[in-house]
Design a protein around this motif. Structure first.
Motif, PDB file in Angstrom:
ATOM      1  N   ASP A  39       0.909  -1.183   0.007  1.00  0.00           N
ATOM      2  CA  ASP A  39       0.107  -0.116  -0.038  1.00  0.00           C
ATOM      3  C   ASP A  39       0.885   1.165  -0.108  1.00  0.00           C
ATOM      4  O   ASP A  39       1.397   1.478   0.941  1.00  0.00           O
ATOM      5  N   PHE A  40       0.950   1.870  -1.048  1.00  0.00           N
ATOM      6  CA  PHE A  40       1.940   3.047  -1.258  1.00  0.00           C
ATOM      7  C   PHE A  40       1.543   4.265  -0.651  1.00  0.00           C
ATOM      8  O   PHE A  40       2.231   5.353  -0.638  1.00  0.00           O
ATOM      9  N   CYS A  41       0.217   4.582  -0.141  1.00  0.00           N
ATOM     10  CA  CYS A  41      -0.195   5.555   0.793  1.00  0.00           C
ATOM     11  C   CYS A  41      -0.788   5.136   2.015  1.00  0.00           C
ATOM     12  O   CYS A  41      -1.554   4.134   2.105  1.00  0.00           O
ATOM     13  N   PHE A  42       0.005   5.445   3.490  1.00  0.00           N
ATOM     14  CA  PHE A  42      -0.440   4.709   4.480  1.00  0.00           C
ATOM     15  C   PHE A  42      -1.566   5.651   5.294  1.00  0.00           C
ATOM     16  O   PHE A  42      -1.233   6.646   5.922  1.00  0.00           O
ATOM     17  N   LYS A  43      -2.826   5.427   4.814  1.00  0.00           N
ATOM     18  CA  LYS A  43      -3.923   6.416   5.337  1.00  0.00           C
ATOM     19  C   LYS A  43      -4.064   6.162   6.687  1.00  0.00           C
ATOM     20  O   LYS A  43      -4.597   7.145   7.244  1.00  0.00           O
ATOM     21  N   ASP A  52       2.355  13.090  -0.538  1.00  0.00           N
ATOM     22  CA  ASP A  52       2.451  14.565  -0.964  1.00  0.00           C
ATOM     23  C   ASP A  52       3.816  15.147  -0.795  1.00  0.00           C
ATOM     24  O   ASP A  52       4.157  16.179  -0.381  1.00  0.00           O
ATOM     25  N   GLY A  53       4.801  14.355  -1.383  1.00  0.00           N
ATOM     26  CA  GLY A  53       6.107  14.978  -1.717  1.00  0.00           C
ATOM     27  C   GLY A  53       7.170  15.220  -0.409  1.00  0.00           C
ATOM     28  O   GLY A  53       8.026  16.001  -0.656  1.00  0.00           O
ATOM     29  N   ARG A  54       6.557  14.380   0.580  1.00  0.00           N
ATOM     30  CA  ARG A  54       7.517  14.453   1.583  1.00  0.00           C
ATOM     31  C   ARG A  54       8.727  13.911   1.648  1.00  0.00           C
ATOM     32  O   ARG A  54       8.920  13.035   0.931  1.00  0.00           O
TER      33      ARG A  54
END
Length: 238
Positions: free
Chosen positions: A10-14, A185-187
């Motif tokens: 999961d490439f975005c850890f919601k 978000d580019g972090r």
């Protein structure tokens, strides 16, 4: 470069818990949870307990010069916190260590202004009258007359930073990428790892941040590390 990546990521850890941007010491303490203990980057000189870096000065010193001896090295003669007692006993067994407490007209007081100390901290028969300084030994406090010379327990707040690791410092075959931490978000990878509950080492691969462990079993590796990958570790004491 060949990178082995597990297909179920999961490439975005919601659901990732974000640690508030508080003070550096609080953030370090959060990462270490309660009293997580470990060696700092300079393991011959520093010990990390909770969010404090400790340095033992082996040169016997009197109290009258001890505070300056620590200060000249960028640290302070330590004022013990309750949560540190067991850890200090574990890391400095059988050492007689001078600490910052001293008798005042109203009782014993640490150099940071806190009252010292609960009755349970003192050895039997302590504190003795006429003895105004304090030494720490195996989790117990004793008084002395301030003219004796003792090893110093110096400390400073841990300073969370990241260090680029040189290839020769690790056996790269032992490094294991256990988790993809997406750069949502580019972090930066530093910020991603800072807000992750279990990240002390990471690697940068393309636009991905990889959570690295050097003690993970092989079947947990989803990314195989190579020497030409940028690899960073968290340091606290320097």
């Amino acid at each position: 470069m060949r990178i082995l990546i597990h297909s179920r990521i999961d490439f975005c850890f919601k659901q990732t818990v974000i640690i508030p941007k508080t003070t550096m010491t609080e953030r370090v303490g959060f990462f270490l949870i309660f009293i997580a203990i470990g060696l700092c980057s300079d393991s011959a000189k520093w010990v990390l307990i909770d969010s404090t870096c400790f340095k033992l000065r082996d040169v016997p010193t009197k109290y009258s010069t001890a505070i300056k001896e620590c200060k000249d090295r960028g640290v302070s003669l330590h004022s013990i916190q309750n949560r540190e007692l067991d850890s200090l006993k574990q890391f400095f067994p059988n050492k007689w260590l001078l600490v910052s407490a001293k008798r005042t007209p109203s009782g014993f007081e640490w150099s940071d202004g806190r009252d010292c100390c609960p009755e349970t901290w003192w050895a039997a028969g302590e504190p003795e009258q006429g003895e105004d300084c304090v030494i720490f030994h195996n989790g117990i406090l004793y008084t002395h007359n301030c003219t004796g010379s003792w090893r110093l327990l110096c400390s400073k707040p841990a300073d969370l930073r990241w260090r680029l690791v040189k290839c020769e410092e690790y056996n790269w075959l032992d490094l294991c990428g256990v988790e993809i931490m997406a750069n949502c978000d580019g972090r930066s990878c530093e910020d991603v790892c800072d807000t992750h509950p279990d990240c002390d080492q990471f690697a940068k691969i393309s636009n991905l941040c990889i959570n690295i462990k050097n003690d993970a079993p092989l079947d947990k590796c989803i990314v195989k590390m190579r020497p030409n990958v940028e690899f960073y570790e968290r340091i606290f004491c320097e």
